[in-house]
Design a protein around this motif. Structure first.
Motif, short mmCIF file in Angstrom:
data_model
loop_
_atom_site.label_atom_id
_atom_site.label_comp_id
_atom_site.label_asym_id
_atom_site.label_seq_id
_atom_site.Cartn_x
_atom_site.Cartn_y
_atom_site.Cartn_z
N PHE A 162 -6.08 3.59 8.16
CA PHE A 162 -4.91 2.82 8.58
C PHE A 162 -4.76 2.93 10.09
CE2 PHE A 162 -0.22 2.58 9.11
CZ PHE A 162 -0.09 1.25 8.76
N LEU B 280 -3.08 5.99 2.19
CA LEU B 280 -3.47 5.65 3.55
C LEU B 280 -3.91 6.89 4.31
CD1 LEU B 280 -0.64 3.23 4.64
CD2 LEU B 280 -2.92 2.66 3.88
N GLN C 245 4.06 -0.23 7.18
CA GLN C 245 3.98 1.13 7.70
C GLN C 245 3.84 1.15 9.21
OE1 GLN C 245 1.83 -0.04 5.39
NE2 GLN C 245 2.06 1.18 3.55
N LEU D 150 4.70 10.15 9.56
CA LEU D 150 3.97 11.34 9.11
C LEU D 150 4.83 12.18 8.21
CD1 LEU D 150 2.05 12.24 12.35
CD2 LEU D 150 1.11 11.44 10.19
N PRO E 226 -0.91 14.59 7.09
CA PRO E 226 0.54 14.63 7.32
C PRO E 226 1.20 15.94 6.89
CG PRO E 226 -0.05 12.84 5.80
CD PRO E 226 -1.31 13.48 6.23
N ARG F 265 0.85 -1.18 0.00
CA ARG F 265 0.00 0.00 0.00
C ARG F 265 0.88 1.22 0.00
NH1 ARG F 265 -3.40 -1.67 5.15
NH2 ARG F 265 -1.29 -2.04 5.79
N GLU F 266 0.60 2.13 -0.88
CA GLU F 266 1.40 3.34 -0.91
C GLU F 266 0.97 4.26 0.23
OE1 GLU F 266 4.00 4.36 -2.71
OE2 GLU F 266 4.03 2.29 -3.37
N LEU F 267 1.94 5.01 0.73
CA LEU F 267 1.64 5.90 1.85
C LEU F 267 0.55 6.90 1.48
CD1 LEU F 267 4.98 6.84 3.56
CD2 LEU F 267 3.15 5.41 4.35
N ARG F 268 0.56 7.33 0.19
CA ARG F 268 -0.42 8.36 -0.13
C ARG F 268 -1.82 7.78 -0.28
NH1 ARG F 268 2.60 7.78 -4.77
NH2 ARG F 268 1.45 6.64 -6.35
N ILE G 52 -5.07 12.04 10.61
CA ILE G 52 -4.01 13.05 10.62
C ILE G 52 -3.70 13.46 9.19
CG2 ILE G 52 -1.66 13.53 11.34
CD1 ILE G 52 -2.00 11.23 13.35
N GLU H 56 3.35 12.93 -0.46
CA GLU H 56 2.03 13.39 -0.91
C GLU H 56 1.99 13.56 -2.43
OE1 GLU H 56 -1.20 14.55 1.11
OE2 GLU H 56 -0.08 12.77 1.65
N ALA I 295 4.10 13.00 4.39
CA ALA I 295 4.01 14.36 3.88
C ALA I 295 4.89 14.52 2.66
CB ALA I 295 4.40 15.34 4.98
N ILE J 76 -3.83 7.99 7.92
CA ILE J 76 -3.27 7.58 9.20
C ILE J 76 -4.17 8.10 10.31
CG2 ILE J 76 -1.27 7.74 10.69
CD1 ILE J 76 0.28 8.34 8.00
N ARG K 113 -9.14 7.91 1.36
CA ARG K 113 -8.06 6.94 1.43
C ARG K 113 -8.44 5.85 2.42
NH1 ARG K 113 -3.10 11.16 2.09
NH2 ARG K 113 -3.28 12.10 0.04
N GLN K 114 -7.71 4.74 2.31
CA GLN K 114 -7.97 3.63 3.22
C GLN K 114 -7.57 4.00 4.64
OE1 GLN K 114 -5.95 0.10 1.95
NE2 GLN K 114 -6.62 -1.01 3.78
N SER L 249 6.04 0.54 1.95
CA SER L 249 4.88 0.09 1.20
C SER L 249 4.25 -1.18 1.77
CB SER L 249 5.20 -0.08 -0.29
OG SER L 249 6.30 -0.92 -0.45
#
Lengths: 367, 406, 530
Positions: free
Chosen positions: B102, B31, C335, C344, B57, B26-29, B55, C351, C348, B33, B99-100, C332
């Protein structure tokens, strides 16, 4: 072809990794939650006795393999039959280890990944390493034992330093009496993980000095028994007996509680790594045992050619062994620990040794 | 031969690769959080109202280079959904969140007071079963407001509100010791443990509840809405019974040996002058609870041994004299005793063994415990509990005599 | 297959067009044949003259620029031309061995021999020797007149030390052997010579210390060298590829160095050195994995620092092998393992990044490799500019444009820098390639993939051998005595044994004698003497 040999130190590493595989991370003992560490130590004595029996069998015929020894004791036909039984047993046991590892990985981190894919890649790696022979397996074991010890030591230090160990969780000792402790020791822990040592009967003949196996084996059992006992004691004292008893993956939970200065936290990766490494060796050793037995039975000149077929059988067996985790766990507790392991790792070896002694004493009398 | 088998293995591996897709990747973008979850009771029907504090980010980090609004954005967003089970609500809110969701980084679970007053003993299965949520996630009870409202309040300095609450919990726990930190695992161990009931810290909104969620809340030096850690909720069988505040809360911590440091004010001299006080800083405090059984009746003794320094005095007392110190120690001792007594009474009057006396009994007298286990609540309510306190004042700061004259 | 065999037979025939054929007696015919064989090359110099003491026509032939003309003038021409007919010698005597006489009595040069046969003669002349023909005699005197331009002994450029000898090998095998001999003044330093390459006829020498190096190893090296069949050897890498074990393995199973002190240390441990003419890189065999983590400097600094540096190097090895893959796996797949505040800030940064983490890592790693390759190939002056522009300007711009995240730039550059700490370049190469494979497995399965990849790599490392020695020794098989100088480096007086597997027969280096201050030394009978 040069016959591959391993030395006592390598045998030690393999046994320790084997014993720690899955038994370190799974809840074992079932009935004596809080006193599981005691049960492990009690079962260790039985485990050493079992190992001595396997060692005795192999030692009687230092020149022959495991199946060879059985054939010499029981005669060719009965011996081959028993060999076939063991082949099935090793393959099934290996399949269970594979399935267990796969299930743990899926529940703890890879919930979206199909179980089959995880198992397939895991088994592919096992086949690759095993196909290089026992020597390479043993050397890899030596290196990874170091890794596991470092991981384990690091994990223990982290747990101790984050102050989550509550020794009072281990008290009172033997709340439900010694019966439960003994039951858990000899009904369950002796079988898993100690009874599974039977597959080392197929590896002991590869030792460069057969006589060195006994000492190395006993030392390895003591070491791994102590580590297991300490690890489970820590798990219980961190989680409390109740959570420990109900969880599928207690070590994972215990380590996930680590938090030092809000930065060193979430160390569960270490546990997953330990799980993968140790069960890898457990799986590989079982697989190797199955391969050597199969090679003996089918008289295959180059045993390692069997790695791929045996690996595939193990893989599909692991998929077919049960539909879901509860069924799998129940089968493990009742069928495997209740019937298969007592038969294959206690009854048959004891029987073999008895037959051997009887025949020898009769032989010496008639002579 | 070897190379051929190696090559075939590699081929099989290569063939399997396209099968993999990226199941767990899963890509951070992608998710969201989540920093905190709030759980409230639905007013008229069964089920929960669950709020997620997500949150943003790029609004909370100072170095966000890509997209987002930099520091100017609002640090958190709150989504809310209703449903019969928490897990259901989580998936339901996918319609709200781009987004999903998390969950691995949840700091805090906030339970609304109305829900707490009903029953929360069956609430925690999801938190235990999910592999994403950690056992160390902390719990608080939102006092006087709904959990949803509490999660909406924006906080200064610590831009993520859940972190702010957690930070407040930590600091007040370590220097004021009137609240405690309870994790999911503690709650579960307490719910199932022998005779242990729940204690969870309370959090409340000071000021205007509706203004907390506005960005304007951060633009004032005196915040219109603030979050404060206040009191400890005492539960019985999963139901919030009462709040322990002030001295009682401190007493509750002392019994559990969780006192870190605090400041106690005691009267300075015998006379009843409310202005003449001495403030003592507790630097060290150890508690031991011992059980005894006489004729099958359990009794307990709570030993407290505490050390402290004089931090402030508002009357003329010569602290270089041994007698003066001893007198202060005496007063301090009785104050401590009183706090503990009050805390015990609060628990006994509701026959809820929140401090784990039952476990102490189990550890030293398992047989007696087996007999009493089933009716422990009643037995505990009538138990004799003796309190013994030893207090030592070690130092008096940079001065001995205060400048105040009689 | 057939095609290749044909090719080989062609190449082997080519140089031996004038196969085994003796020299003629006629001077003119000999000289003509020589000129013809070499295609009237301009640099073949033939000078005819008359030998002083027998008054016969003679000629010398040599290749310009390969020889030291001063030697030819001073010692060849002057001495042969100046003599007068010797009264003592009679004609019959002269008939038989005038060549011998010249060789034995007239030429004041160290090396001289008589060639009776053309192949021999060409080999010598092409090697920088001078041939002396005398009319009427079927033979030629070969005198050694090597010379010409050579790079002088300089500081090695690929292995730089702070402390340690500044000499490096050169392209001349003779110089290189002398550099080693100067360090090991023992008659047990034995040498064997080979000529490898049908066309190039390259001189290859193996050096070993008799009694320390295992006889089997020496035999094995000789056997493998003798079985090489190729037209040309231009560098030690070519020899290495012919004789190394497991040629398909990504890991180098032979060690190469430019430093005479490394070679001397290797010889002292019982290894065999293979020197090849025309390259400063000398091969050492057998090789173990951990040799690539060691620098000769470890032994020149104090041991505490050496232990520190070796540990650091090992950490750097792990970083450069696993860095990007761990990063990819963590952001990926896992996390939950990243501390919240770090997560975080990573989130950021990412993004606006359009690529998935794996692709981003691939792009960055690939561009780093391009930069590195460009920096190596560019002329030195431009090379620096390229790397600075590439690393700083490109990286900065990419981050600011939001195409890559700055964390990725940090990871990639850390990985790159870590890979430079490897003292051996060729181990760095294999790490760089394996890094990409591990990145793929991390992109597919996260830490599970990395763990499996690690297991496969370790098992592979455990399965390979170098000249019979397990590559992972002394860790697998574990040898306690050799741990003293593997990842650790204990003080000198503890290192009293040679690596056990490499030097099987003669493992004792010394009787450990700890140095002591003079006062104590007097009591202990001055250990400094040995």
């Amino acid at each position: 072809m040069l016959k591959e040999k391993i030395n006592a130190r390598q045998l030690f590493s393999l046994i320790v990794l084997f014993e720690l595989g899955t038994a370190l991370v799974l809840p074992i003992g079932f009935v004596s939650h809080r006193d599981v560490w005691l049960s492990i130590l009690l079962a260790l004595i039985g485990g050493i006795l079992l190992f001595l029996i396997y060692d005795q069998i192999v030692r009687q015929y230092p020149e022959s393999t495991f199946v060879g020894s059985i054939r010499q004791i029981m005669g060719t036909y009965a011996g081959s039959l028993i060999g076939f039984l063991y082949l099935g047993f090793f393959i099934h046991n290996d399949a269970r280890v594979l399935r267990e590892t796969g299930e743990l990985l899926v529940t703890s981190a890879y919930d979206m990944t199909p179980l089959f894919v995880i198992c397939a890649f895991f088994m592919l790696t096992v086949v690759y390493v095993v196909s290089k022979g026992v020597e390479v397996l043993a050397r890899t074991g030596e290196i990874y034992l170091l890794h596991v010890l470092i991981l384990g030591g690091g994990g223990t230090i982290l747990i101790l330093f984050s102050g989550i160990v509550h020794v009072e969780n281990l008290l009172p000792v033997m709340e439900d009496g010694a019966g439960k402790v003994l039951e858990s020791a000899y009904r369950y822990i002796l079988m898993f993980p100690f009874g599974e040592m039977i597959c080392f009967a197929a590896i002991l003949p590869s030792l460069n000095r057969t006589s060195s196996g006994r000492k190395a084996g006993i030392l390895a059992l003591i070491a791994s028994g102590t580590i297991l006992s300490a690890a489970h004691a820590i798990e219980v004292s961190v989680l409390g007996a109740n959570i420990y008893g109900r969880s599928t993956f207690p070590l994972f939970l215990a380590v996930s509680k680590v938090n030092i200065m809000d930065f060193i936290q979430r160390m569960d990766g270490l546990v997953i790594l330990t799980l993968i490494i140790t069960s890898f060796f457990k799986c590989a050793i079982n697989c190797y045992a199955a391969i050597t037995v199969a090679a003996d039975l089918f008289r295959v000149r180059e045993p390692m050619k069997l790695a791929m077929p045996v690996g595939l059988v193990v893989l599909f067996n692991s998929m077919m062994t049960s539909n879901d985790w509860p069924e799998f766990a129940l089968k493990g507790k009742e069928v495997i620990m209740g019937i298969l392991l007592p038969v294959y790792s206690v009854a048959i070896p004891v029987g073999l040794l008895a037959v051997h002694w009887i025949r020898r004493s009769i032989g010496s009398k008639t002579l | 031969m070897r190379t051929r088998s190696a090559i075939s293995l590699m081929l099989i591996g290569l063939l399997l690769i396209p099968l993999t897709g990226c199941w767990n990747s899963r890509e951070l973008r992608d998710l969201s959080i989540i920093g905190a979850i709030g759980i409230d009771k639905l007013p008229d029907k069964p089920g929960y109202k669950v709020s997620f504090q997500i949150i943003n980010p790029s609004a909370v980090t100072t170095t966000g280079t890509g997209g987002g609004g930099g520091q100017s954005g609002i640090p958190v967003t709150v989504y809310t959904g209703n449903g019969r089970s928490i897990f259901e609500v989580i998936r339901k809110t996918s319609g709200l969140s781009p987004r999903q969701l998390f969950f691995s980084h949840i700091r805090l679970i906030v339970i609304g007071e109305t829900l707490a007053r009903e029953d929360l003993s069956n609430l925690f299965d999801f938190f235990e079963r999910s592999h994403e949520i950690r056992l160390t996630t902390k719990l608080v009870v939102s006092r006087g407001s709904s959990a949803e409202q509490l999660l909406q309040v924006l906080t200064p300095l610590e831009r993520i509100p859940s972190d702010a609450i957690y930070g407040k919990l930590e600091s007040t726990k370590s220097i004021w010791s009137e609240s405690m930190i309870t994790g999911v695992d503690d709650v579960i161990n307490r719910l199932i443990g022998p005779g242990k009931q729940l204690l969870i810290s309370g959090v409340r909104i000071l000021g205007d509840q509706d203004k907390g969620g506005e960005k304007a809340n951060l633009d004032k030096t005196k915040l219109p809405a603030e979050i404060e850690i206040k009191g400890i909720a005492l539960f019985k069988n999963g139901r919030l019974e009462t709040w322990l505040d002030g001295g009682k809360a401190r007493g509750a911590l002392r019994i559990q040996d969780k006192m870190n440091s605090s400041v106690v004010t005691v009267p300075c001299k015998d006379r009843d002058d409310p202005a003449a006080i001495a403030a003592i800083e507790i630097t060290r405090s150890r508690t031991k609870v011992k059980a005894t059984v006489v004729d099958g009746e359990p009794a307990f003794r709570v030993y407290v041994r505490e050390e402290g320094n004089v931090g402030e005095v508002s009357c003329a007392v010569d602290l270089s004299k041994k007698e003066a110190i001893e007198e202060l120690e005496q007063r301090w001792r009785s104050k401590t005793k009183q706090e503990i007594r009050e805390a015990i009474e609060a628990a006994q009057s509701r026959s809820s063994d929140v401090y784990g006396f039952g476990e102490v009994l189990n550890r030293s007298y398992p047989r007696t415990w087996k007999k009493l286990e089933d009716r422990w609540s009643e037995v505990f309510a009538d138990c004799e509990i003796e309190v013994q306190v030893e207090s030592f004042i070690r130092r008096s700061g940079m001065r001995t005599k205060p400048y105040i004259k009689e | 297959m057939i095609k290749r065999r044909k090719l080989r037979s062609q190449t082997s025939q080519q140089p031996s067009g004038n196969s085994v054929s003796p020299l003629g007696t006629d001077l003119k015919a000999n000289l003509q044949r020589m000129n013809r064989s070499m295609g009237h090359s301009n640099d073949l110099v033939i000078r005819e003259f008359r030998i002083g003491y027998v008054q016969e026509d003679a000629a010398i032939a040599f290749i310009d620029n390969l020889v030291d003309k001063k030697i030819i003038g001073e010692f060849v021409l002057r001495s042969t031309m100046s003599g007068t007919a010797d009264s003592e010698s009679n004609a019959s005597e002269r008939d038989i061995d005038v060549l011998d006489t010249i060789k034995n009595r007239i030429l004041p040069l160290g090396e001289a021999a008589i060639a009776k046969e053309w192949n021999e003669l060409f080999a010598a002349v092409l090697n920088g020797d001078t041939a002396i023909f005398v009319n009427g005699y079927a033979g030629a005197i070969i005198v050694s007149t090597h010379g010409g331009e050579h790079r002088s002994v300089e500081e090695p450029s690929s292995e730089v030390l702070i402390r340690g000898p500044k000499e490096g090998f050169t392209e001349s095998i003779a110089t290189n052997i002398s550099l080693v001999r100067r360090r090991l003044k023992t008659r047990n330093l034995w040498m064997d010579g080979f000529k490898i390459g049908n066309v190039t006829q390259t001189n290859v020498g193996i050096l070993y210390i008799k009694g320390i190096a295992g006889d089997k190893t020496v035999e094995e090296v000789k056997r493998r060298l003798a079985s090489i069949e190729t037209d040309g050897v231009l560098e030690s890498g070519i020899v290495e590829e012919f004789i190394r074990d497991h040629p398909f393995s990504l890991f180098p199973t032979m060690y190469n160095t430019e430093r005479p002190d490394s070679v001397a240390a290797g010889l002292l441990e019982g290894r065999v050195a293979i020197l090849i003419d025309g390259t400063p890189f000398v091969l050492l065999a057998p090789t173990t994995f951990f040799m690539f983590f060691q620098s000769p400097e470890d032994h020149y600094h104090n041991f505490q620092f050496a232990i520190f540096i070796r540990t650091l190097r090992f950490v750097a090895f792990l970083i450069s092998l696993l860095g990007p893959s761990i990063y990819v796996a963590a952001i990926s797949f896992h996390q939950e393992m990243i501390p919240t505040s770090l997560l975080l800030s990573l989130a950021a940064q990412r993004e606006g990044v359009p690529f998935p983490a794996l692709i981003e890592a691939f792009l960055m790693e690939a561009s780093f490799e391009i930069l590195r390759e460009a920096g190596v190939r560019m002329p030195r002056a431009i090379g620096q500019a390229v790397s600075i522009v590439g690393a700083i300007v490109l990286g900065q711009a990419a981050v600011q444009a939001g195409i890559v995240s700055s964390a990725m730039v940090i990871v990639v550059s850390l990985t790159g820098i870590a890979s430079f700490t490897m003292p051996a370049y060729n181990m760095g190469i294999s790490i760089r390639m394996l890094r990409f494979m591990l990145m793929i497995s991390a992109g597919l399965f996260g830490f599970f993939g990395i763990a499996l990849g690690g297991l496969i790599i370790t098992a592979h490392l455990c399965s390979i051998r170098s000249f019979g020695i397990p590559f992972m020794a002394p860790f697998a098989p574990f040898i306690a005595a050799d741990q003293k100088d593997t990842l650790l480096r204990l003080p000198r007086w503890f290192l009293n044994t040679r690596p056990r597997l490499i030097s099987q027969e003669n493992t004792t280096r010394m009787n450990g004698s700890k140095p002591a201050p003079p006062g104590d030394a007097a009591e202990e009978g001055s250990p400094d003497e040995n």
